[in-house]
Design a protein around this motif. Structure first.
Motif, PDB file in Angstrom:
ATOM      1  N   LEU A  27      -4.894  35.954  39.631  1.00 45.98           N
ATOM      2  CA  LEU A  27      -4.961  37.065  38.677  1.00 45.98           C
ATOM      3  C   LEU A  27      -5.899  36.715  37.541  1.00 45.98           C
ATOM      4  O   LEU A  27      -6.071  35.551  37.201  1.00 45.98           O
ATOM      5  N   VAL A  33      -5.036  33.152  36.167  1.00 43.36           N
ATOM      6  CA  VAL A  33      -3.770  32.640  36.693  1.00 43.36           C
ATOM      7  C   VAL A  33      -4.030  32.140  38.104  1.00 43.36           C
ATOM      8  O   VAL A  33      -4.419  32.929  38.971  1.00 43.36           O
ATOM      9  N   SER A  34      -3.834  30.863  38.306  1.00 38.46           N
ATOM     10  CA  SER A  34      -4.126  30.266  39.599  1.00 38.46           C
ATOM     11  C   SER A  34      -2.865  29.657  40.189  1.00 38.46           C
ATOM     12  O   SER A  34      -1.803  29.691  39.582  1.00 38.46           O
ATOM     13  N   THR A  62      -2.995  27.763  34.706  1.00 43.46           N
ATOM     14  CA  THR A  62      -3.667  28.908  34.109  1.00 43.46           C
ATOM     15  C   THR A  62      -4.706  28.391  33.118  1.00 43.46           C
ATOM     16  O   THR A  62      -4.660  27.238  32.698  1.00 43.46           O
ATOM     17  N   TYR A  75      -8.088  26.689  26.934  1.00 44.68           N
ATOM     18  CA  TYR A  75      -6.662  26.410  26.795  1.00 44.68           C
ATOM     19  C   TYR A  75      -6.091  26.539  28.203  1.00 44.68           C
ATOM     20  O   TYR A  75      -6.261  27.579  28.838  1.00 44.68           O
ATOM     21  N   THR A  76      -5.441  25.518  28.678  1.00 48.50           N
ATOM     22  CA  THR A  76      -4.918  25.585  30.042  1.00 48.50           C
ATOM     23  C   THR A  76      -3.427  25.247  30.077  1.00 48.50           C
ATOM     24  O   THR A  76      -2.910  24.606  29.176  1.00 48.50           O
ATOM     25  N   THR A  77      -2.762  25.729  31.116  1.00 51.61           N
ATOM     26  CA  THR A  77      -1.452  25.182  31.458  1.00 51.61           C
ATOM     27  C   THR A  77      -1.615  24.513  32.809  1.00 51.61           C
ATOM     28  O   THR A  77      -2.395  24.970  33.645  1.00 51.61           O
ATOM     29  N   ARG A  78      -0.878  23.430  33.003  1.00 52.33           N
ATOM     30  CA  ARG A  78      -1.080  22.646  34.224  1.00 52.33           C
ATOM     31  C   ARG A  78       0.254  22.110  34.749  1.00 52.33           C
ATOM     32  O   ARG A  78       1.182  21.866  33.985  1.00 52.33           O
ATOM     33  N   ARG A 118       6.862  33.800  33.808  1.00 51.34           N
ATOM     34  CA  ARG A 118       6.564  32.807  34.844  1.00 51.34           C
ATOM     35  C   ARG A 118       7.709  31.814  34.991  1.00 51.34           C
ATOM     36  O   ARG A 118       8.183  31.284  33.998  1.00 51.34           O
ATOM     37  N   PRO A 174       2.427  36.338  42.793  1.00 52.04           N
ATOM     38  CA  PRO A 174       2.900  37.120  41.653  1.00 52.04           C
ATOM     39  C   PRO A 174       2.874  38.623  41.920  1.00 52.04           C
ATOM     40  O   PRO A 174       2.292  39.080  42.892  1.00 52.04           O
ATOM     41  N   GLU A 215       3.078  40.714  34.116  1.00 54.14           N
ATOM     42  CA  GLU A 215       2.899  39.746  35.201  1.00 54.14           C
ATOM     43  C   GLU A 215       4.238  39.051  35.417  1.00 54.14           C
ATOM     44  O   GLU A 215       4.817  38.525  34.470  1.00 54.14           O
ATOM     45  N   PHE A 274       5.681  36.044  37.895  1.00 54.19           N
ATOM     46  CA  PHE A 274       5.165  35.024  38.813  1.00 54.19           C
ATOM     47  C   PHE A 274       6.242  33.941  38.893  1.00 54.19           C
ATOM     48  O   PHE A 274       6.371  33.133  37.985  1.00 54.19           O
TER      49      PHE A 274
END
Ligand SMILES: [Mg+2]
Ligand SMILES: [Mg+2]
Ligand SMILES: [Mg+2]
Ligand SMILES: [Mg+2]
Lengths: 343, 343, 343, 343
Positions: free
Chosen positions: B152, B245-246, B250, C261-264, D158, D213, D229, D231
């Motif tokens: 997304l 969004v992966s 994200t 800015y990422t979330t992982r 999420r 998602p 969203e 997910f």
């Protein structure tokens, strides 16, 4: 639950004490507020009348001795703490005493010795930051060794403004910086060996003759260094932060980022961000709740958690040295008695 | 260096074109501004007079044909792009054409076919976000596969306000949302297959009858979904963001956090945060500089970088479908010619 | 444009000088690189060969004297700066000299006097942070008076690690802390009157005997206080920050928040955030570009911008006092000549 | 206090119910846990044995009828809610019922009508986000009109992963998206009139055939639009966010920024940031505490706060429409009975 509910008496029902009374009634499980005491007996009676089953007791020492009081919260002015805490020790009752434990290191030492002679730990000193989720998490992170050895702390302690003209330079050390003293000892798990207090040119919002802001430096027993800014008339709000610098990373507790993130109209364009807490109640209200719940839970188990009487003594001794340094600008060594023998 | 400096002519010296002229003179290496052209010949002459060695040319097609002009920047209104780009192709000159490539997909297709027949890629379309460091980094992160497959995108595109009452609902699709169209295609590396434009109850700051904000949805060829907010009278400032969004994380490009972080006085307490950019020049000025430097460097090497004529065509076709959906609220399929045969 | 393009020679083409050469060719408008010089003549020749129209000149003083060189960039080691800058003054040529201006305050004073006798400002010292958009914006904010008088600065200067074992405690003062010295002087617009350097227990990642991190304190002429952390083996990355504390608010330049800015994914859950710059090139590459563009533009106008020879002298004098304090741990007063008479 | 302590029974002591029992004993003031019931009678007995004065009651309806139970918490599976809530209404007892109120809108309507006939509001539905400090603050900000009229919401929901393969596409609507349904109604103070659920190509971490998602759109009665969203296998952690877009600004609740801010070692350089909560307990534990404290306080006053039976009914009706849209991809209108007449 009800059968062993902890019956608590509160001494001193000024702003802090009244807040603690409310906390016991409305936000803490397993405790019951049963008595309050205050030199302003009308104020105490009014507070007692607000809740079911709470008595007002004129003599604070009578409150301590009362058979229906299992444990005591002391929120009175610092200069009566010694007598009241000693009474709790004599009665064998657990006590949560707001900081400072007493007014100077000698009297703190008397309390410490009385507790040792009583043979049982009874005293928790109200350094509430140890119960703030972020400060607690920071201490755990540093203690875990995950980031390696801790090398430095940088503390920031800002109040919007101080309530009265009596808040002089020495009080900034004793009432404000004392929290950083406890934080440094808590985070490093070590004593402070020297303290140096610098006097920058003061803000025009400080009262005549008051050194505000102050910059203070601590050296820890293991060689770590702590820099501190204390600024009690910063005009913006209440901001309390601690940045730890370790061998493999850094961590900050207390960045002002709670609450909503907003964007708002402005000129030429708008702003993004959030709000700074107005005061310590807004910032540390949850920490006080958690401190009280932990104290109630520990007391019912017959244990003490949080800052001990030794922590109360040591922080007082550091602040005494800090007040000397405030006068000279030079580093001053901190001398403590031996922790085992108290001599 | 000087011997193969790129000699550039700029067509259209309104706000964008004048800014590009200044960019070529003061912020880009390896290029020299030599000619400008504008229907407002006085404006063109004034601009030329501001720099050494820059001529004003009345006829834009004469500028394109000029032997001393190596390459052309088109910053004129969209409805004259087709003729001017075709002239560049005929002259075999590299051209950086501001979006849109042309006013509709049919005319874009004519340009695309002319370029194919000329046998050489010459056109870059000015989708500058591809050169914004954060958008470029996001595309690289997604292409790297480090976060898994992209599922997304959520795009946010806010302007403080629009300059004139002619900025109608359709223009929000064609002039604003077109950037999100290009971003979606750039990030996924896929075509858009359907577009749906919703019409929320408009802000009271929009002109009578204008649908603002708009919420648009794209479906990508691979099944990914893109949600988009376009809000051209948000009153706050210029905020352009893309959250991907992966499968394993994200990433957000464009959070409004450039510049200083400040705390400031307020009531009851102050605020923390920063400022939102006032407009696209403040936000994307560096992206334009990088786009121009990349175009100059690529042109001197005989290459094309950035968005191509195909990208210009495809984004125009998606916006045409978007304008249909704006009228109906229903999803509309996007039809493109075959990329190889252009039929 | 081309007729008065600035022809630049670069002395010293190690890592910094080569980067500056590339900057002049590829990222700066209005200048042309024409000559380079380096004791490693092969290295100079290789670099010259990479670009059209650039000569390699063996003798740096010959490069300075060359009629085809309008202005000079000095990126050689500090101990040859005095001779090279004096040659530029003698030739009446503008020079951008990397910091330090010279190796000690006495030699800086000789340069300063020579420039005064020449009757024309010619020297810019390469304190690039003054051109970093955030540092520049912070200086403007403080100078605007919008936040009231500035009271304190807190500087943070962290390198991932230092390149070689020769980077000793004194070099941390002279090569790293010197930037904070310039920042303090730039932000306050005042001289530093005392400096104190503390020696915390060092990180285990420092070479044997090296004091790292260091905590330094400056007192400004107006009574402001500056606290500084310099940590050149912090293992994390390059983080350079300045927090200003003023009477009505605070401001931070350099929070590590550029990029995505990422979330992982993580354990037990993931993380949010971004990356720290790996080194000063990544962090200050844009500042160098802006510094060079400003120097080229100013030189073409016959002006000097940025840090002056006086700034170079004063920062060197402060660092000399800092090295004394590093040995003693005590505050050391900084003595400067009179700015008007240079005596 | 003790004399009117609220005596609470808990039905269903799976993960949620056991957590609620613990909450009543250890974190909520003014209540006493007196009874628990569960089809797994051994589990109920074990839980009861853990606390003083708590009985295990085999029949949940007997627990409801018990004279020593003043009020009831229902944390049993949704398909038994109708019977248990109706029993509470018949007994005239206040009940805090976990969402969903019942399994479909018809049965919710039966409950709603029974409560109306009983003539007294007794039901709170456990939409705990309304008690999350940030969500509550956002609702207040929007209701205050400070930012003008609310135009859009963008919700993000999420989960790291879902516990079992039975968590199918429909459950994502009914168990996850239902929270966004309540949030949209809470923030706008309006009903949802249409819902559309899109089915992007799913993540490879979803079970075969599960649409995850999902992107959902709501239209509000006043014309506002809400994008969502959801997910549930995002792999990173639990992240729940709501961005409101209003006429004069925006506001975000739930940015993942609680806890410490750290910098850490990495390659080529390190990272800055914090951690994402692992699950809803970590994220909303405090919201549950506040919800329970508010329910206990309100019940002792004879009032109902939080989401009502109408809210439970309406959210169920929206999710029914959402499940239709999940099948078709088309917008589906939501039909509600008249709120006054319930017909
Ligand atoms: Mg209680
Ligand atoms: Mg140029
Ligand atoms: Mg150049
Ligand atoms: Mg309870």
């Amino acid at each position: 639950m009800a059968e062993n509910e902890l019956r608590v008496g509160v001494i001193g029902v000024g702003m802090m004490g009244a807040d603690h009374a409310d906390r016991l009634v409305h936000r803490v499980a397993g405790a019951r507020l049963v008595a309050v005491s205050d030199p302003d007996t009308a104020r105490a009676a009014a507070l007692a009348g607000r809740y079911d089953g709470v008595r007002s007791v004129d003599d604070p020492l009578a409150l301590v001795a009362d058979d229906e009081v299992d444990a005591v919260v002391i929120a009175s002015p610092g200069f009566v703490h010694e007598e009241q805490v000693l009474a709790c020790i004599a009665a064998g009752k657990y006590v949560l005493c707001e900081k400072p434990l007493t007014m100077d290191s000698e009297s703190s030492l008397r309390v410490l010795r009385a507790e040792r002679e009583a043979g049982k730990e009874l005293i928790q000193v109200g350094f509430m930051r140890r119960f703030d989720p972020q400060y607690a998490q920071l201490q755990q992170l540093l203690a875990s060794g995950d980031l390696g050895r801790t090398l430095l702390l940088h503390n920031t302690h800002r109040n919007k403004s101080v309530p009265n003209p009596e808040f002089r330079s020495e009080m900034i050390v004793r009432d404000s910086l004392v929290h950083e003293v406890d934080v440094a000892r808590f985070m490093f798990g070590q004593e402070i060996t020297t303290i140096q207090v610098l006097s920058p040119a003061p803000t025009s919002h400080a009262c005549e003759g008051v050194v505000d802001p102050q910059v203070a430096l601590f050296t820890m027993a293991g060689g770590g260094v702590v820099s501190n800014e204390v600024f009690v008339n910063c005009q913006v709000g209440y901001e309390v932060r601690c940045e730890a610098v370790s061998e493999r990373g850094t961590a900050i507790a207390g960045r002002p980022q709670s609450g909503l993130y907003t964007t708002r109209v402005g000129e030429p364009a708008g702003s993004w961000g959030g709000t700074v807490d107005p005061d310590f109640i807004a910032r540390f209200g949850l920490a006080y709740d958690l401190e009280f719940q932990a104290w109630v839970d520990a007391t019912r188990r017959g244990e003490v958690v949080g800052a001990t009487s030794w922590d109360g003594y040591a922080s007082t001794a550091v602040c005494e040295a800090g007040m000397q340094s405030l006068a000279s600008g030079q580093p001053v060594a901190v001398t403590l008695v031996d922790k085992e023998t108290l001599t």
